[in-house]
Design a protein around this motif. Structure first.
Motif, PDB file in Angstrom:
ATOM      1  N   PRO A 241       0.819  -1.218   0.000  1.00 28.01           N
ATOM      2  CA  PRO A 241       0.000   0.000   0.000  1.00 28.01           C
ATOM      3  C   PRO A 241       0.854   1.270   0.000  1.00 28.01           C
ATOM      4  CG  PRO A 241      -0.925  -1.596   1.510  1.00 28.01           C
ATOM      5  CD  PRO A 241       0.391  -2.154   1.059  1.00 28.01           C
ATOM      6  N   GLU A 242       1.988   1.225   0.708  1.00 29.90           N
ATOM      7  CA  GLU A 242       2.868   2.397   0.764  1.00 29.90           C
ATOM      8  C   GLU A 242       3.480   2.698  -0.601  1.00 29.90           C
ATOM      9  OE1 GLU A 242       2.081   0.704   4.571  1.00 29.90           O
ATOM     10  OE2 GLU A 242       3.047  -0.225   2.834  1.00 29.90           O
ATOM     11  N   LYS A 243       3.901   1.644  -1.314  1.00 31.35           N
ATOM     12  CA  LYS A 243       4.488   1.845  -2.639  1.00 31.35           C
ATOM     13  C   LYS A 243       3.438   2.322  -3.647  1.00 31.35           C
ATOM     14  CE  LYS A 243       8.845   0.890  -2.122  1.00 31.35           C
ATOM     15  NZ  LYS A 243       9.883   1.941  -2.348  1.00 31.35           N
ATOM     16  N   MET A 244       2.236   1.791  -3.555  1.00 32.81           N
ATOM     17  CA  MET A 244       1.179   2.230  -4.465  1.00 32.81           C
ATOM     18  C   MET A 244       0.870   3.713  -4.265  1.00 32.81           C
ATOM     19  SD  MET A 244      -1.522  -0.937  -4.764  1.00 32.81           S
ATOM     20  CE  MET A 244      -1.387  -1.674  -3.134  1.00 32.81           C
ATOM     21  N   ALA A 245       0.872   4.148  -3.010  1.00 31.80           N
ATOM     22  CA  ALA A 245       0.624   5.559  -2.733  1.00 31.80           C
ATOM     23  C   ALA A 245       1.807   6.410  -3.204  1.00 31.80           C
ATOM     24  CB  ALA A 245       0.379   5.765  -1.241  1.00 31.80           C
ATOM     25  N   GLU A 246       3.024   5.900  -2.986  1.00 31.88           N
ATOM     26  CA  GLU A 246       4.221   6.648  -3.386  1.00 31.88           C
ATOM     27  C   GLU A 246       4.263   6.887  -4.893  1.00 31.88           C
ATOM     28  OE1 GLU A 246       9.082   5.936  -3.555  1.00 31.88           O
ATOM     29  OE2 GLU A 246       7.833   4.732  -2.181  1.00 31.88           O
ATOM     30  N   TYR A 247       3.870   5.857  -5.668  1.00 36.46           N
ATOM     31  CA  TYR A 247       3.901   5.983  -7.125  1.00 36.46           C
ATOM     32  C   TYR A 247       2.588   6.495  -7.701  1.00 36.46           C
ATOM     33  CZ  TYR A 247       8.006   3.048  -6.398  1.00 36.46           C
ATOM     34  OH  TYR A 247       9.205   2.543  -5.959  1.00 36.46           O
ATOM     35  N   ARG A 248       1.673   6.906  -6.826  1.00 30.85           N
ATOM     36  CA  ARG A 248       0.372   7.462  -7.212  1.00 30.85           C
ATOM     37  C   ARG A 248      -0.468   6.468  -8.017  1.00 30.85           C
ATOM     38  NH1 ARG A 248       4.066  11.314  -8.463  1.00 30.85           N
ATOM     39  NH2 ARG A 248       3.731  11.122 -10.706  1.00 30.85           N
ATOM     40  N   LEU A 249      -0.222   5.176  -7.800  1.00 29.99           N
ATOM     41  CA  LEU A 249      -1.069   4.177  -8.437  1.00 29.99           C
ATOM     42  C   LEU A 249      -2.440   4.161  -7.766  1.00 29.99           C
ATOM     43  CD1 LEU A 249      -1.242   1.941 -10.574  1.00 29.99           C
ATOM     44  CD2 LEU A 249      -0.497   0.313  -8.833  1.00 29.99           C
ATOM     45  N   THR A 250      -2.473   4.442  -6.469  1.00 28.97           N
ATOM     46  CA  THR A 250      -3.743   4.609  -5.760  1.00 28.97           C
ATOM     47  C   THR A 250      -3.919   6.076  -5.412  1.00 28.97           C
ATOM     48  OG1 THR A 250      -2.622   4.053  -3.675  1.00 28.97           O
ATOM     49  CG2 THR A 250      -3.813   2.276  -4.799  1.00 28.97           C
ATOM     50  N   THR A 251      -5.161   6.473  -5.250  1.00 33.67           N
ATOM     51  CA  THR A 251      -5.468   7.854  -4.895  1.00 33.67           C
ATOM     52  C   THR A 251      -6.170   7.856  -3.543  1.00 33.67           C
ATOM     53  OG1 THR A 251      -7.620   7.741  -6.019  1.00 33.67           O
ATOM     54  CG2 THR A 251      -5.741   8.523  -7.305  1.00 33.67           C
TER      55      THR A 251
END
Length: 262
Positions: A241-251
């Motif tokens: 979840p942290e990486k997805m947020a870092e790469y803006r894959l999740t909003t």
């Protein structure tokens, strides 16, 4: 032997031969019809499309290894492999969610466009559960999702691997529930015809450039694609979840991407 007795014996012999002959004739006819019926059934079954057909495109299912082994998914996806390997299907469920499940086979984007055209006003989110597949179709689906200002989501223990995150990136909002299994790796469009090493390298570079450009247009951080390029096609880099947020894959809940922006 008296003539009358002899005649009666000959009559009995002839009757027996006729009966046996008729029996064998009927048996032969029955066998012929059976062969014809079996042949016709076989031809019908051969011509009938099978729903179990696995598309001839690269997909990735998490390996069957111990949960704590290197490279293992964080959790086991909930859907059986047989379901994930089938060509992608689309089902509109409550809450305006279009559930997209299965392999992104060639033609999936066209079927998806038909669904959007037929039910677009009801669709608020596309929920993905897919091991990936055709990169061309994934990019086309992603672009249409952004154009129509639709959100994307990945449910708990759903799988979104290989080219599936490309589709996910198109959402104007992008949500991954707890224990969603999301992974990336090197992607390519497989072909049936053999190609030379130079042609294979050129094709891989072209596909890589197209995906990188598309993710950039969708507003996804470059670090995500770097992880994909570093991961062999038979493995997955699982996103936390942290990486997805870092790469803006999740909003986050407040972020809504405009259709014409990343």
């Amino acid at each position: 032997m008296k003539p009358a007795t002899a005649l009666k014996a000959m009559t009995n012999i002839n009757d027996g031969m006729l009966m046996r002959g008729a029996f064998y004739l009927l048996l032969a006819a029955a066998a012929t019809f059976l062969v014809i019926d079996i042949r016709e059934i076989s031809e019908v079954e051969a011509a009938r499309p099978s729903v179990e057909t696995v598309p001839d495109v690269p997909t990735f299912l998490p390996p069957k290894i111990a949960p704590d082994a290197p490279g293992a998914p964080p959790v086991k996806p909930s859907s059986p492999e047989a379901v994930l390997r089938k060509p992608m299907t689309f089902n509109l469920i409550s809450g305006g969610v279009l559930y997209a499940e299965g392999t992104i086979d060639p033609g999936a984007a066209e079927r998806f466009a038909h669904e959007i055209e037929a039910r677009g006003e009801y669709i608020k989110f596309v929920a993905l559960n897919s091991p990936g597949g055709s990169v061309d179709d994934a990019i086309a689906m992603s672009k249409l999702i952004r154009q129509k200002a639709i959100g994307t989501k990945i449910d708990e223990r759903a799988l979104c691997a290989s080219s599936c995150p490309i589709v996910f990136a198109g959402g104007v909002t992008r949500t991954a529930e707890k224990d969603a299994v999301i992974g990336v790796h090197q992607v390519f469009n497989g072909g049936i015809e053999p190609v030379s090493p130079d042609q294979a390298m050129s094709s891989a570079q072209a596909v890589t450039a197209r995906v990188a450009r598309h993710l950039d247009e969708m507003g996804i951080g470059a670090g995500l694609w770097i992880h994909a390029l570093e991961t062999p096609p038979d493995q997955l880099y699982y996103l936390t979840p942290e990486k997805m947020a870092e790469y803006r894959l999740t909003t986050n809940a407040a972020a809504v991407v405009k259709p014409n922006q990343g």
